[in-house]
Structure formats: structure tokens, C-alpha cells
Design a protein around this motif. Structure first.
Motif, short mmCIF file in Angstrom:
data_model
loop_
_atom_site.label_atom_id
_atom_site.label_comp_id
_atom_site.label_asym_id
_atom_site.label_seq_id
_atom_site.Cartn_x
_atom_site.Cartn_y
_atom_site.Cartn_z
N MET A 9 59.24 -14.75 34.95
CA MET A 9 57.94 -14.23 35.72
C MET A 9 57.97 -12.79 35.97
SD MET A 9 56.09 -16.75 36.52
CE MET A 9 54.88 -16.27 37.98
N HIS A 10 58.61 -12.05 35.07
CA HIS A 10 58.63 -10.28 34.94
C HIS A 10 58.92 -9.89 33.78
CE1 HIS A 10 59.86 -6.84 38.03
NE2 HIS A 10 59.12 -6.58 36.70
N VAL A 11 57.99 -9.31 33.00
CA VAL A 11 58.17 -8.83 31.49
C VAL A 11 56.97 -7.92 31.52
CG1 VAL A 11 58.11 -9.40 29.18
CG2 VAL A 11 58.68 -11.09 30.77
N ASP A 42 52.87 -5.69 33.91
CA ASP A 42 52.90 -4.17 33.66
C ASP A 42 52.68 -3.22 34.66
OD1 ASP A 42 53.80 -3.86 30.64
OD2 ASP A 42 51.58 -4.85 30.19
N HIS A 43 53.20 -2.18 34.49
CA HIS A 43 53.34 -1.36 35.88
C HIS A 43 51.91 -0.78 36.16
CE1 HIS A 43 57.46 -1.00 36.10
NE2 HIS A 43 57.90 -0.56 34.98
N CYS A 44 51.60 -0.70 37.41
CA CYS A 44 50.61 -0.04 37.94
C CYS A 44 51.02 0.60 39.25
CB CYS A 44 49.45 -0.95 38.22
SG CYS A 44 48.04 0.14 38.85
N LEU A 82 50.46 -8.28 36.97
CA LEU A 82 50.82 -6.88 37.26
C LEU A 82 51.95 -6.53 38.12
CD1 LEU A 82 47.39 -4.94 37.88
CD2 LEU A 82 48.76 -4.67 35.89
N GLU A 83 52.63 -5.69 38.00
CA GLU A 83 53.64 -5.09 39.06
C GLU A 83 53.10 -3.90 39.79
OE1 GLU A 83 57.56 -4.17 37.72
OE2 GLU A 83 58.20 -3.64 39.55
N ILE A 84 52.52 -4.05 40.98
CA ILE A 84 52.04 -2.98 41.60
C ILE A 84 53.02 -2.21 42.41
CG2 ILE A 84 50.20 -2.45 43.37
CD1 ILE A 84 48.56 -3.75 41.20
N ALA A 108 54.63 -7.07 43.83
CA ALA A 108 54.71 -5.70 44.51
C ALA A 108 55.97 -5.15 44.47
CB ALA A 108 53.88 -5.73 45.65
N SER A 109 56.01 -3.86 44.39
CA SER A 109 57.67 -3.29 44.44
C SER A 109 57.33 -1.79 44.75
CB SER A 109 58.18 -3.27 42.93
OG SER A 109 57.19 -2.56 42.25
N ILE A 110 58.59 -1.26 45.38
CA ILE A 110 58.60 0.32 45.44
C ILE A 110 59.77 0.88 44.51
CG2 ILE A 110 59.44 2.00 46.98
CD1 ILE A 110 59.00 -0.13 49.37
N HIS A 111 59.03 1.65 43.63
CA HIS A 111 59.84 2.56 42.82
C HIS A 111 59.98 4.11 43.46
CE1 HIS A 111 58.02 -0.20 39.90
NE2 HIS A 111 59.22 -0.69 39.98
N THR A 112 59.07 4.53 44.18
CA THR A 112 59.10 5.68 44.76
C THR A 112 58.96 5.29 46.17
OG1 THR A 112 57.94 6.61 42.75
CG2 THR A 112 58.10 8.13 44.46
N ALA A 154 59.43 -7.78 44.03
CA ALA A 154 60.10 -7.63 43.14
C ALA A 154 61.18 -6.95 43.42
CB ALA A 154 59.32 -6.93 41.90
N HIS A 155 62.49 -7.44 42.97
CA HIS A 155 63.80 -6.60 43.13
C HIS A 155 64.01 -5.78 44.36
CE1 HIS A 155 61.30 -2.89 41.91
NE2 HIS A 155 61.39 -3.48 40.71
N ILE A 156 63.90 -6.63 45.48
CA ILE A 156 63.84 -6.15 46.97
C ILE A 156 65.12 -5.14 47.23
CG2 ILE A 156 62.48 -7.89 47.77
CD1 ILE A 156 64.89 -8.80 49.38
N SER A 230 63.21 -11.51 34.30
CA SER A 230 64.31 -10.64 33.70
C SER A 230 63.86 -9.14 33.81
CB SER A 230 64.11 -10.99 32.18
OG SER A 230 62.90 -10.67 31.57
N ASP A 231 62.73 -8.79 34.19
CA ASP A 231 62.15 -7.41 34.26
C ASP A 231 62.62 -6.74 32.79
OD1 ASP A 231 61.14 -5.05 35.36
OD2 ASP A 231 62.63 -4.85 36.94
N ALA A 232 62.31 -7.54 31.64
CA ALA A 232 62.56 -6.99 30.25
C ALA A 232 61.50 -5.78 30.04
CB ALA A 232 62.33 -8.31 29.55
ZN LIG Z 1 60.05 -2.53 39.31
#
Ligand SMILES: [Zn+2]
Ligand SMILES: [Zn+2]
Length: 270
Positions: A9-11, A42-44, A82-84, A108-112, A154-156, A230-232
Motif C-alpha cells: 500500500m505504499h509505492v 507519489d509524494h505531494c 498519494l502521500e501528502i 499522510a506523513s511528515i517529512h519536514t 505513513a511511517h509514524i 514497502s515505501d519502495a
Molecule cells: Zn514518507
């Protein structure tokens, strides 16, 4: 259980700035790896949406993933996602993005994190209080869990990939258990799925994100919605760790996984 039923569920495709392969090629590899379904997420990044031209990225991702979905019909279920990142940095824009196309699944996730300019991969964790950092990070995720634009987080525990993996800091999770519980309870009450992100299994941390203690805790608190991804970022990694993730899910008391079509919850017995 048949390996045909594995779902990733995460590519990411090459429409993500850091992705390597086209949706078509990823689907070809997914079929070879005996996957039954994949979600292209995909990232957004909402905080840099205009300067990094995410409007184009999102358009191409949806368009090319839709083509792959038609091309692989009957062989592989291709979910459009989408990964927001940082949705609450501009909630109005994030709402517009997720409602613009007919998505199956929104992560949804936090990268920054708030207050930082750099990605969590670049932060120098030896120069800050990692417990305070993780508490702030989890509190920011708690606010995102209340956003109805997403289905799963995602990936908490993503910063732990660096904190434990690269910086080798001996992190005591019990010090952040109260804040972790607040996040998990909020996810449960707002109907948000927990993701078992298996990318950590391919990296020096050697653990899923989150690891089994937090997955178990989510279950104890009444959590039922669980996705595995997998976040491939390249086709070869698509499906990696999904079987291990399922084994961990079972160990933690889950007998089903969640996937989403048209943003509706569907269940898969494991
Ligand atoms: Zn991520
Ligand atoms: Zn991702």
C-alpha cells in the motif's frame, strides 16, 4: 495464505522527485513478485507545493498510474494514491489536491517537521533533545490524524530510522509512551489506519516503522485498521517486507489488513 494476495500500500514511481521507475515498469515487477495489488502513492509536499511544482507531479502521477491500472487489469489491482506531506501547512490546498482526482487511498506523513527547514533524513539528531523532538513530531501527527483528507498515517516513527539507525542513540520509547498513546487513540477515534512501513527492514535500523511494540499498543487500544507498505522508491523494492509485515501484524493480534478502493475501507483476512 497464497502469496498472490500480498498487497503493498505504499509505492513511489518516478513521478516522485526521489522515485526511480515508471508506474508501468513497477507494475511489471509487482506481477513478477506475485503481488495482488499495489497502491502508487507519489509524494505531494504541501509546504513546497508551488516551488517544487507538485501540481505537475500530481497530475502525471495520477495520469500514468491510471494508464498502468488499465494495462494491468485482471493481473494486478493498481490503486491510485498519494502521500501528502505536511498537509496542515496549507489545509485548504491539501483538501483541494485530494479531492481533485478520484483517489483510492491517501496517506499522510511528515517529512519536514514544523520549525525545521530540512527533511527528517537531514536533521542532526545528536544536536537536539530527541525525546522532545519525537514528542513534537507525534503531536503534529496527532493533528494530521484529525484531517479527513487522509485514510492512513505513513511511517509514524520515521525519525527513528536516523535516531537509532544512523546516530545509534539508545532510545527509550517508554519516555514518549503518553504522547504515543494520544496519537494512537486519536487515529482510532478518527478512523485512520496505522501503516506498517517495511522500508526500515532494508536499512540499518532493521525494524519496521513503527516497530511491533507500537503496533501491539495500537491493537490493545482498539485499533483495527492496519495497512502495510514497502515505501519502495524503485521497482525492485516493491513488495519487499510485506510478508514480514504480515507476520508482525499477526503476532500483534491482527487477523486482517486494510486496503482502500475509492477511499472506502476493504479488509483482507490474513
Ligand atoms: Zn514518507
Ligand atoms: Zn513514501
Amino acid at each position: 495464505m497464497s502469496s498472490q494476495r500480498l498487497i503493498d500500500m505504499h509505492v513511489h514511481s518516478d513521478n516522485s522527485p526521489d522515485g526511480k521507475h515508471s508506474p508501468m515498469y513497477i507494475c511489471e515487477c509487482a506481477v513478477k513478485n506475485n503481488l495482488g495489488a499495489i497502491a502508487i502513492t507519489d509524494h505531494c509536499e504541501i509546504n513546497t507545493f508551488f516551488e517544487e511544482k507538485y501540481n505537475n507531479i500530481v497530475f502525471h502521477s495520477f495520469f500514468e498510474s491510471s494508464k498502468a491500472r488499465s494495462a494491468f487489469e485482471g493481473e494486478l489491482l493498481v490503486l491510485l494514491g498519494l502521500e501528502i506531506g505536511q498537509p496542515l501547512s496549507n489545509k485548504k490546498l491539501a483538501d483541494k489536491v485530494v479531492s481533485h482526482h478520484n483517489y483510492d487511498f491517501i496517506l499522510a506523513s511528515i517529512h519536514t517537521p514544523d520549525g525545521f527547514n530540512e527533511d527528517i533524513k537531514e536533521i542532526e539528531y545528536d544536536k537536539l533533545d530527541v525525546y522532545k523532538f519525537m514528542e513534537d513530531y507525534l503531536l503534529q501527527l496527532t493533528e494530521i490524524a484529525k484531517w479527513d483528507g487522509c485514510d492512513a498515517l505513513a511511517h509514524i516513527t520515521c525519525p527513528m530510522r536516523r535516531i537509532q539507525g544512523k546516530y545509534r542513540i539508545d532510545f527509550d520509547y517508554s519516555k514518549i509512551s503518553a504522547v504515543t498513546d494520544v496519537l494512537l487513540k486519536t487515529m482510532i477515534s478518527y478512523g485512520k489506519a496505522l501503516e506498517i512501513n517495511t522500508s526500515g527492514l532494508r536499512q540499518s535500523i532493521g525494524l519496521t516503522m513503527p516497530d511491533r511494540n507500537i503496533i501491539k499498543r495500537y491493537r490493545e487500544l482498539g485499533g483495527k485498521l492496519l495497512t502495510i507498505g514497502s515505501d519502495a522508491h524503485n521497482a525492485n523494492d516493491c513488495g519487499k517486507g510485506i510478508q514480514e509485515g504480515m507476520d508482525i501484524a499477526k503476532e500483534c493480534g491482527f487477523d486482517k489488513l486494510t486496503f482502500y478502493v475509492n477511499r472506502e475501507v476493504l479488509e483482507l483476512k490474513i
